[in-house]
Design a protein around this motif. Structure first.
Motif, mmCIF file in Angstrom:
data_model
loop_
_atom_site.group_PDB
_atom_site.id
_atom_site.type_symbol
_atom_site.label_atom_id
_atom_site.label_comp_id
_atom_site.label_asym_id
_atom_site.label_seq_id
_atom_site.Cartn_x
_atom_site.Cartn_y
_atom_site.Cartn_z
ATOM 1 N N ASP A 8 89.300 19.729 89.667
ATOM 2 C CA ASP A 8 88.173 19.241 90.453
ATOM 3 C C ASP A 8 88.416 17.783 90.803
ATOM 4 O O ASP A 8 89.105 17.049 90.061
ATOM 5 N N THR A 9 87.881 17.356 91.941
ATOM 6 C CA THR A 9 87.961 15.952 92.343
ATOM 7 C C THR A 9 86.569 15.447 92.681
ATOM 8 O O THR A 9 85.669 16.222 93.008
ATOM 9 N N GLU A 10 86.409 14.144 92.612
ATOM 10 C CA GLU A 10 85.255 13.462 93.199
ATOM 11 C C GLU A 10 85.805 12.483 94.227
ATOM 12 O O GLU A 10 86.930 11.982 94.085
ATOM 13 N N THR A 11 85.019 12.211 95.267
ATOM 14 C CA THR A 11 85.534 11.475 96.421
ATOM 15 C C THR A 11 84.535 10.427 96.903
ATOM 16 O O THR A 11 83.376 10.407 96.502
ATOM 17 N N THR A 12 85.014 9.568 97.826
ATOM 18 C CA THR A 12 84.152 8.521 98.386
ATOM 19 C C THR A 12 83.172 9.065 99.415
ATOM 20 O O THR A 12 82.216 8.393 99.782
ATOM 21 N N GLY A 13 83.441 10.276 99.913
ATOM 22 C CA GLY A 13 82.607 10.875 100.947
ATOM 23 C C GLY A 13 83.060 12.293 101.208
ATOM 24 O O GLY A 13 83.791 12.881 100.409
ATOM 25 N N LEU A 14 82.672 12.824 102.358
ATOM 26 C CA LEU A 14 82.880 14.251 102.623
ATOM 27 C C LEU A 14 84.068 14.557 103.510
ATOM 28 O O LEU A 14 84.418 15.729 103.670
ATOM 29 N N SER A 15 84.719 13.555 104.112
ATOM 30 C CA SER A 15 85.734 13.838 105.124
ATOM 31 C C SER A 15 87.048 13.128 104.846
ATOM 32 O O SER A 15 87.172 11.914 105.072
ATOM 33 N N ASP A 18 88.490 11.585 107.995
ATOM 34 C CA ASP A 18 87.931 10.306 108.421
ATOM 35 C C ASP A 18 88.269 9.168 107.461
ATOM 36 O O ASP A 18 87.705 8.074 107.577
ATOM 37 N N GLY A 19 89.162 9.442 106.505
ATOM 38 C CA GLY A 19 89.627 8.376 105.623
ATOM 39 C C GLY A 19 88.972 8.289 104.274
ATOM 40 O O GLY A 19 89.261 7.356 103.501
ATOM 41 N N ASP A 20 88.062 9.228 103.947
ATOM 42 C CA ASP A 20 87.510 9.226 102.590
ATOM 43 C C ASP A 20 88.623 9.523 101.596
ATOM 44 O O ASP A 20 89.600 10.209 101.903
ATOM 45 N N ARG A 21 88.461 9.022 100.359
ATOM 46 C CA ARG A 21 89.538 9.081 99.367
ATOM 47 C C ARG A 21 89.031 9.676 98.062
ATOM 48 O O ARG A 21 87.826 9.761 97.792
ATOM 49 N N ASN A 45 91.204 4.122 91.988
ATOM 50 C CA ASN A 45 90.706 3.116 92.926
ATOM 51 C C ASN A 45 91.003 3.592 94.340
ATOM 52 O O ASN A 45 92.165 3.667 94.734
ATOM 53 N N PRO A 46 89.979 3.914 95.125
ATOM 54 C CA PRO A 46 90.222 4.478 96.453
ATOM 55 C C PRO A 46 90.554 3.436 97.509
ATOM 56 O O PRO A 46 90.857 3.787 98.650
ATOM 57 N N GLN A 47 90.452 2.168 97.143
ATOM 58 C CA GLN A 47 90.767 1.071 98.065
ATOM 59 C C GLN A 47 89.854 1.093 99.293
ATOM 60 O O GLN A 47 90.249 0.701 100.384
ATOM 61 N N ARG A 48 88.658 1.591 99.085
ATOM 62 C CA ARG A 48 87.588 1.548 100.072
ATOM 63 C C ARG A 48 86.286 1.823 99.343
ATOM 64 O O ARG A 48 86.288 2.292 98.200
ATOM 65 N N SER A 49 85.173 1.566 99.980
ATOM 66 C CA SER A 49 83.870 1.774 99.350
ATOM 67 C C SER A 49 83.459 3.235 99.432
ATOM 68 O O SER A 49 83.810 3.950 100.373
ATOM 69 N N SER A 50 82.703 3.665 98.443
ATOM 70 C CA SER A 50 82.140 5.013 98.449
ATOM 71 C C SER A 50 80.833 5.026 99.229
ATOM 72 O O SER A 50 80.083 4.044 99.241
ATOM 73 N N HIS A 51 80.572 6.157 99.873
ATOM 74 C CA HIS A 51 79.304 6.329 100.572
ATOM 75 C C HIS A 51 78.182 6.414 99.531
ATOM 76 O O HIS A 51 78.361 7.029 98.475
#
Length: 239
Positions: A8-15, A18-21, A45-51
């Motif tokens: 399983d994974t968790e992510t910064t967003g849904l796409s 579109d660059g979510d990590r 560290n996704p190197q971007r902000s999470s939604h």
């Protein structure tokens, strides 16, 4: 020996497109449908902000991830953990899209090339329970898997719940719980035979009302599954 990885994974967003990590990955290994004791778990560290909506689901904040390694630092360990195994994922298309995107950034082959097979437990559940809710929480409730400790989504926790749900859906073992003596609390092994020939079993015929209720249920299943009710396909007739 059959090796299965529940992932399983968790992510910064849904796409992923579109660059979510990925911000978290969790894996649990089973050998021959038994816990091997091997797990893999990393925050990333996704190197971007999470939604904000994603944070409300998994509770993993940008501040928490600031000192965590990037995906590139954990990729090789994930590759070795998964390589050659059957990988079971709930809603596999979502997680695989994110994993493929991460590996593509690193110039690595796509994730599905690492596994012997990728199995989507959500598709399995939809075939088994057409027209029903088949989220992981819904399956835990339906199959009596204790998820009372799941207040937020978490990759390793959800991978463990998925393993329990999968084993109950495939009826190979009643529980992952192993007692102190090393024996499983699951059902009797399939190679242990009991002679039932001496038993005189009564045959109970369905009443007209029960037949009508059964027919109504089949009609609902036909509607929900687009006419794929196995009972009808196999010529089943209520007794």
């Amino acid at each position: 020996m059959t090796r299965q990885i529940f992932l399983d994974t968790e992510t910064t967003g849904l796409s992923a497109a579109d660059g979510d990590r990925i911000v978290e990955v969790g894996c649990i290994e089973l050998d021959n449908r038994r816990l091997s004791g091997r797990t893999l778990h990393h925050y990333v560290n996704p190197q971007r902000s999470s939604h904000p909506d994603a944070v409300r689901v998994h509770g993993i904040t940008d501040e928490f991830l600031a000192d965590k390694p990037p995906f590139s630092a954990i990729a090789d360990e994930l590759v070795e953990f998964v390589r050659g195994a059957e990988v079971i994922i709930h809603n596999a298309a979502f997680d695989v899209a994110f994993l493929d995107a991460e590996f593509t950034r690193l110039g690595k082959p796509k994730f599905s090339a690492l596994a012997s097979k990728v199995t989507d437990s959500l598709l399995m559940a939809r075939e088994m329970f057409p027209g029903k809710a088949n989220s992981l929480d819904a399956l835990c409730k339906r199959l009596e898997v204790d998820n009372s400790h799941r207040e937020l989504h978490g990759a390793l926790l959800d991978a463990g719940l998925l393993a329990e749900v999968y084993l109950r859906m495939t009826r190979g073992q009643g529980s992952l719980v192993i007692d102190e003596g090393g024996s499983s609390s699951g059902p009797v092994r399939g190679d242990e035979r009991v002679d039932l020939r001496a038993l005189a079993l009564p045959v109970l015929r369905a009443s007209d009302a029960e037949r009508a209720a059964h027919e109504a249920m089949l009609a609902e299943l036909d509607k929900a599954s687009g006419g794929k009710t196995l009972w009808r396909q196999q010529g089943g007739v209520p007794a």
